[in-house]
Write a protein that holds these residues in place. Structure first.
Motif, PDB file in Angstrom:
ATOM      1  N   ARG A 204      -7.435   3.262   9.538  1.00 49.27           N
ATOM      2  CA  ARG A 204      -6.386   3.133  10.549  1.00 49.27           C
ATOM      3  C   ARG A 204      -5.244   2.209  10.115  1.00 49.27           C
ATOM      4  O   ARG A 204      -4.134   2.327  10.609  1.00 49.27           O
ATOM      5  CB  ARG A 204      -6.990   2.590  11.842  1.00 49.27           C
ATOM      6  CG  ARG A 204      -7.943   3.548  12.521  1.00 49.27           C
ATOM      7  CD  ARG A 204      -8.734   2.824  13.622  1.00 49.27           C
ATOM      8  NE  ARG A 204      -9.637   3.703  14.329  1.00 49.27           N
ATOM      9  CZ  ARG A 204     -10.807   4.110  13.877  1.00 49.27           C
ATOM     10  NH1 ARG A 204     -11.221   3.737  12.681  1.00 49.27           N
ATOM     11  NH2 ARG A 204     -11.578   4.906  14.591  1.00 49.27           N
ATOM     12  N   VAL A 205      -5.536   1.278   9.221  1.00 48.26           N
ATOM     13  CA  VAL A 205      -4.564   0.269   8.799  1.00 48.26           C
ATOM     14  C   VAL A 205      -4.296   0.466   7.302  1.00 48.26           C
ATOM     15  O   VAL A 205      -5.043  -0.041   6.454  1.00 48.26           O
ATOM     16  CB  VAL A 205      -5.078  -1.161   9.094  1.00 48.26           C
ATOM     17  CG1 VAL A 205      -4.048  -2.199   8.680  1.00 48.26           C
ATOM     18  CG2 VAL A 205      -5.456  -1.316  10.556  1.00 48.26           C
ATOM     19  N   THR A 206      -3.252   1.185   6.985  1.00 43.69           N
ATOM     20  CA  THR A 206      -2.945   1.589   5.612  1.00 43.69           C
ATOM     21  C   THR A 206      -2.868   0.443   4.610  1.00 43.69           C
ATOM     22  O   THR A 206      -3.346   0.592   3.489  1.00 43.69           O
ATOM     23  CB  THR A 206      -1.634   2.402   5.587  1.00 43.69           C
ATOM     24  OG1 THR A 206      -1.733   3.430   6.562  1.00 43.69           O
ATOM     25  CG2 THR A 206      -1.386   3.008   4.235  1.00 43.69           C
ATOM     26  N   PRO A 207      -2.292  -0.710   4.942  1.00 43.95           N
ATOM     27  CA  PRO A 207      -2.216  -1.783   3.936  1.00 43.95           C
ATOM     28  C   PRO A 207      -3.576  -2.228   3.394  1.00 43.95           C
ATOM     29  O   PRO A 207      -3.654  -2.748   2.289  1.00 43.95           O
ATOM     30  CB  PRO A 207      -1.523  -2.926   4.676  1.00 43.95           C
ATOM     31  CG  PRO A 207      -0.709  -2.248   5.726  1.00 43.95           C
ATOM     32  CD  PRO A 207      -1.524  -1.055   6.156  1.00 43.95           C
ATOM     33  N   LEU A 208      -4.633  -2.008   4.145  1.00 39.86           N
ATOM     34  CA  LEU A 208      -5.959  -2.396   3.654  1.00 39.86           C
ATOM     35  C   LEU A 208      -6.352  -1.607   2.411  1.00 39.86           C
ATOM     36  O   LEU A 208      -7.090  -2.104   1.562  1.00 39.86           O
ATOM     37  CB  LEU A 208      -7.017  -2.213   4.748  1.00 39.86           C
ATOM     38  CG  LEU A 208      -6.900  -3.142   5.950  1.00 39.86           C
ATOM     39  CD1 LEU A 208      -7.962  -2.809   6.982  1.00 39.86           C
ATOM     40  CD2 LEU A 208      -7.005  -4.597   5.525  1.00 39.86           C
ATOM     41  N   VAL A 209      -5.867  -0.361   2.304  1.00 37.76           N
ATOM     42  CA  VAL A 209      -6.200   0.444   1.128  1.00 37.76           C
ATOM     43  C   VAL A 209      -5.074   0.500   0.109  1.00 37.76           C
ATOM     44  O   VAL A 209      -5.306   0.858  -1.037  1.00 37.76           O
ATOM     45  CB  VAL A 209      -6.638   1.871   1.507  1.00 37.76           C
ATOM     46  CG1 VAL A 209      -7.962   1.841   2.234  1.00 37.76           C
ATOM     47  CG2 VAL A 209      -5.600   2.592   2.311  1.00 37.76           C
ATOM     48  N   SER A 210      -3.866   0.150   0.506  1.00 35.32           N
ATOM     49  CA  SER A 210      -2.770   0.174  -0.457  1.00 35.32           C
ATOM     50  C   SER A 210      -2.857  -1.008  -1.426  1.00 35.32           C
ATOM     51  O   SER A 210      -2.364  -0.932  -2.540  1.00 35.32           O
ATOM     52  CB  SER A 210      -1.416   0.193   0.252  1.00 35.32           C
ATOM     53  OG  SER A 210      -1.211  -0.997   0.967  1.00 35.32           O
ATOM     54  N   LYS A 211      -3.503  -2.080  -1.018  1.00 38.01           N
ATOM     55  CA  LYS A 211      -3.670  -3.260  -1.876  1.00 38.01           C
ATOM     56  C   LYS A 211      -5.102  -3.783  -1.758  1.00 38.01           C
ATOM     57  O   LYS A 211      -5.336  -4.880  -1.234  1.00 38.01           O
ATOM     58  CB  LYS A 211      -2.676  -4.340  -1.496  1.00 38.01           C
ATOM     59  CG  LYS A 211      -1.226  -3.926  -1.704  1.00 38.01           C
ATOM     60  CD  LYS A 211      -0.305  -5.091  -1.532  1.00 38.01           C
ATOM     61  CE  LYS A 211       1.110  -4.589  -1.586  1.00 38.01           C
ATOM     62  NZ  LYS A 211       1.773  -4.822  -2.820  1.00 38.01           N
ATOM     63  N   PRO A 212      -6.081  -3.017  -2.256  1.00 38.49           N
ATOM     64  CA  PRO A 212      -7.478  -3.441  -2.121  1.00 38.49           C
ATOM     65  C   PRO A 212      -7.797  -4.734  -2.870  1.00 38.49           C
ATOM     66  O   PRO A 212      -8.719  -5.457  -2.485  1.00 38.49           O
ATOM     67  CB  PRO A 212      -8.278  -2.263  -2.675  1.00 38.49           C
ATOM     68  CG  PRO A 212      -7.321  -1.533  -3.561  1.00 38.49           C
ATOM     69  CD  PRO A 212      -5.962  -1.735  -2.950  1.00 38.49           C
ATOM     70  N   ALA A 213      -7.007  -5.054  -3.914  1.00 38.78           N
ATOM     71  CA  ALA A 213      -7.242  -6.301  -4.644  1.00 38.78           C
ATOM     72  C   ALA A 213      -6.898  -7.523  -3.799  1.00 38.78           C
ATOM     73  O   ALA A 213      -7.346  -8.636  -4.095  1.00 38.78           O
ATOM     74  CB  ALA A 213      -6.430  -6.315  -5.939  1.00 38.78           C
ATOM     75  N   VAL A 214      -6.135  -7.314  -2.747  1.00 41.41           N
ATOM     76  CA  VAL A 214      -5.806  -8.389  -1.803  1.00 41.41           C
ATOM     77  C   VAL A 214      -6.710  -8.296  -0.573  1.00 41.41           C
ATOM     78  O   VAL A 214      -7.316  -9.288  -0.155  1.00 41.41           O
ATOM     79  CB  VAL A 214      -4.320  -8.331  -1.380  1.00 41.41           C
ATOM     80  CG1 VAL A 214      -4.025  -9.357  -0.300  1.00 41.41           C
ATOM     81  CG2 VAL A 214      -3.416  -8.528  -2.592  1.00 41.41           C
ATOM     82  N   SER A 215      -6.804  -7.099   0.004  1.00 44.68           N
ATOM     83  CA  SER A 215      -7.569  -6.951   1.245  1.00 44.68           C
ATOM     84  C   SER A 215      -9.058  -7.202   1.035  1.00 44.68           C
ATOM     85  O   SER A 215      -9.726  -7.719   1.931  1.00 44.68           O
ATOM     86  CB  SER A 215      -7.339  -5.570   1.860  1.00 44.68           C
ATOM     87  OG  SER A 215      -7.843  -4.542   1.031  1.00 44.68           O
ATOM     88  N   GLY A 216      -9.588  -6.872  -0.144  1.00 45.28           N
ATOM     89  CA  GLY A 216     -11.009  -7.098  -0.411  1.00 45.28           C
ATOM     90  C   GLY A 216     -11.396  -8.565  -0.359  1.00 45.28           C
ATOM     91  O   GLY A 216     -12.309  -8.940   0.389  1.00 45.28           O
ATOM     92  N   PRO A 217     -10.729  -9.427  -1.136  1.00 43.34           N
ATOM     93  CA  PRO A 217     -11.062 -10.852  -1.051  1.00 43.34           C
ATOM     94  C   PRO A 217     -10.819 -11.461   0.332  1.00 43.34           C
ATOM     95  O   PRO A 217     -11.608 -12.287   0.795  1.00 43.34           O
ATOM     96  CB  PRO A 217     -10.148 -11.491  -2.106  1.00 43.34           C
ATOM     97  CG  PRO A 217      -9.969 -10.403  -3.116  1.00 43.34           C
ATOM     98  CD  PRO A 217      -9.882  -9.139  -2.294  1.00 43.34           C
ATOM     99  N   VAL A 218      -9.776 -11.031   1.015  1.00 41.55           N
ATOM    100  CA  VAL A 218      -9.536 -11.525   2.378  1.00 41.55           C
ATOM    101  C   VAL A 218     -10.686 -11.090   3.294  1.00 41.55           C
ATOM    102  O   VAL A 218     -11.190 -11.876   4.103  1.00 41.55           O
ATOM    103  CB  VAL A 218      -8.172 -11.051   2.923  1.00 41.55           C
ATOM    104  CG1 VAL A 218      -8.020 -11.378   4.401  1.00 41.55           C
ATOM    105  CG2 VAL A 218      -7.035 -11.690   2.121  1.00 41.55           C
ATOM    106  N   PHE A 219     -11.121  -9.844   3.139  1.00 39.41           N
ATOM    107  CA  PHE A 219     -12.273  -9.359   3.911  1.00 39.41           C
ATOM    108  C   PHE A 219     -13.520 -10.176   3.575  1.00 39.41           C
ATOM    109  O   PHE A 219     -14.294 -10.530   4.468  1.00 39.41           O
ATOM    110  CB  PHE A 219     -12.501  -7.865   3.631  1.00 39.41           C
ATOM    111  CG  PHE A 219     -13.653  -7.286   4.385  1.00 39.41           C
ATOM    112  CD1 PHE A 219     -13.626  -7.176   5.767  1.00 39.41           C
ATOM    113  CD2 PHE A 219     -14.776  -6.837   3.710  1.00 39.41           C
ATOM    114  CE1 PHE A 219     -14.695  -6.633   6.475  1.00 39.41           C
ATOM    115  CE2 PHE A 219     -15.848  -6.284   4.398  1.00 39.41           C
ATOM    116  CZ  PHE A 219     -15.813  -6.189   5.782  1.00 39.41           C
ATOM    117  N   GLY A 220     -13.712 -10.500   2.297  1.00 37.80           N
ATOM    118  CA  GLY A 220     -14.851 -11.320   1.896  1.00 37.80           C
ATOM    119  C   GLY A 220     -14.847 -12.683   2.573  1.00 37.80           C
ATOM    120  O   GLY A 220     -15.893 -13.188   2.979  1.00 37.80           O
TER     121      GLY A 220
END
Length: 157
Positions: free
Chosen positions: A84-100
């Protein structure tokens, strides 16, 4: 994203993240003199309380299963949000660590205190710092990349 792509992202991301996270935890525990069975019983203590430490290998297996169960739940939450939130997949190298980071603090400040975990939650600088990094790069990153691959694959068709 169709349901099979979503399920695949959850299973792949959750499996890789769960495996890397538990391998980190077992390695860190071993360096500090704690046997793998004892570490996994500690994980099981979230469900069983102190009784986990009298449960032997079956309690350790329950701890491992519970760990992977939580990994899949977290992966499902990320995949659902990422669809639903495109930026989460457009920059997984950023969203992944933030999610962690989100997972780390939610587990420490919400999940563990509400569980049967028999110890107080403490933040010792070295152990929590390494665990936070583990959650950022060994947990959040694989989940974000699995979600990105599944969602981008759909858009390219």
């Amino acid at each position: 994203m169709n349901s099979s792509s979503r399920l695949r992202a959850v299973l792949v991301g959750g499996s890789i993240a769960g495996a890397l996270d538990i391998l980190f935890a077992i390695t860190y525990a071993a360096v500090n003199g704690l046997a793998p069975v004892k570490l996994l019983q500690t994980v099981a203590s979230g469900l069983l309380g102190e009784a986990a430490f009298d449960g032997g290998v079956p309690a350790a297996i329950l701890g491992l299963a519970g760990h992977f169960g939580m990994s899949y739940v977290w992966a499902a939450l990320f995949v659902s949000a990422a669809s639903r939130v495109t930026p989460l997949v457009s920059k997984p190298a950023v969203s992944g660590p933030v999610f962690g980071i989100l997972v780390f603090f939610t587990m420490r400040l919400v999940v563990l205190p509400l569980s049967a975990f028999p110890y107080p939650i403490v933040f010792k600088p070295l152990s929590w710092g390494l665990d936070l990094l583990s959650h950022m790069f060994f947990f959040g990153l694989p989940i974000a990349f699995a979600a990105a691959k599944a969602i981008r694959g759909r858009r390219q068709l």
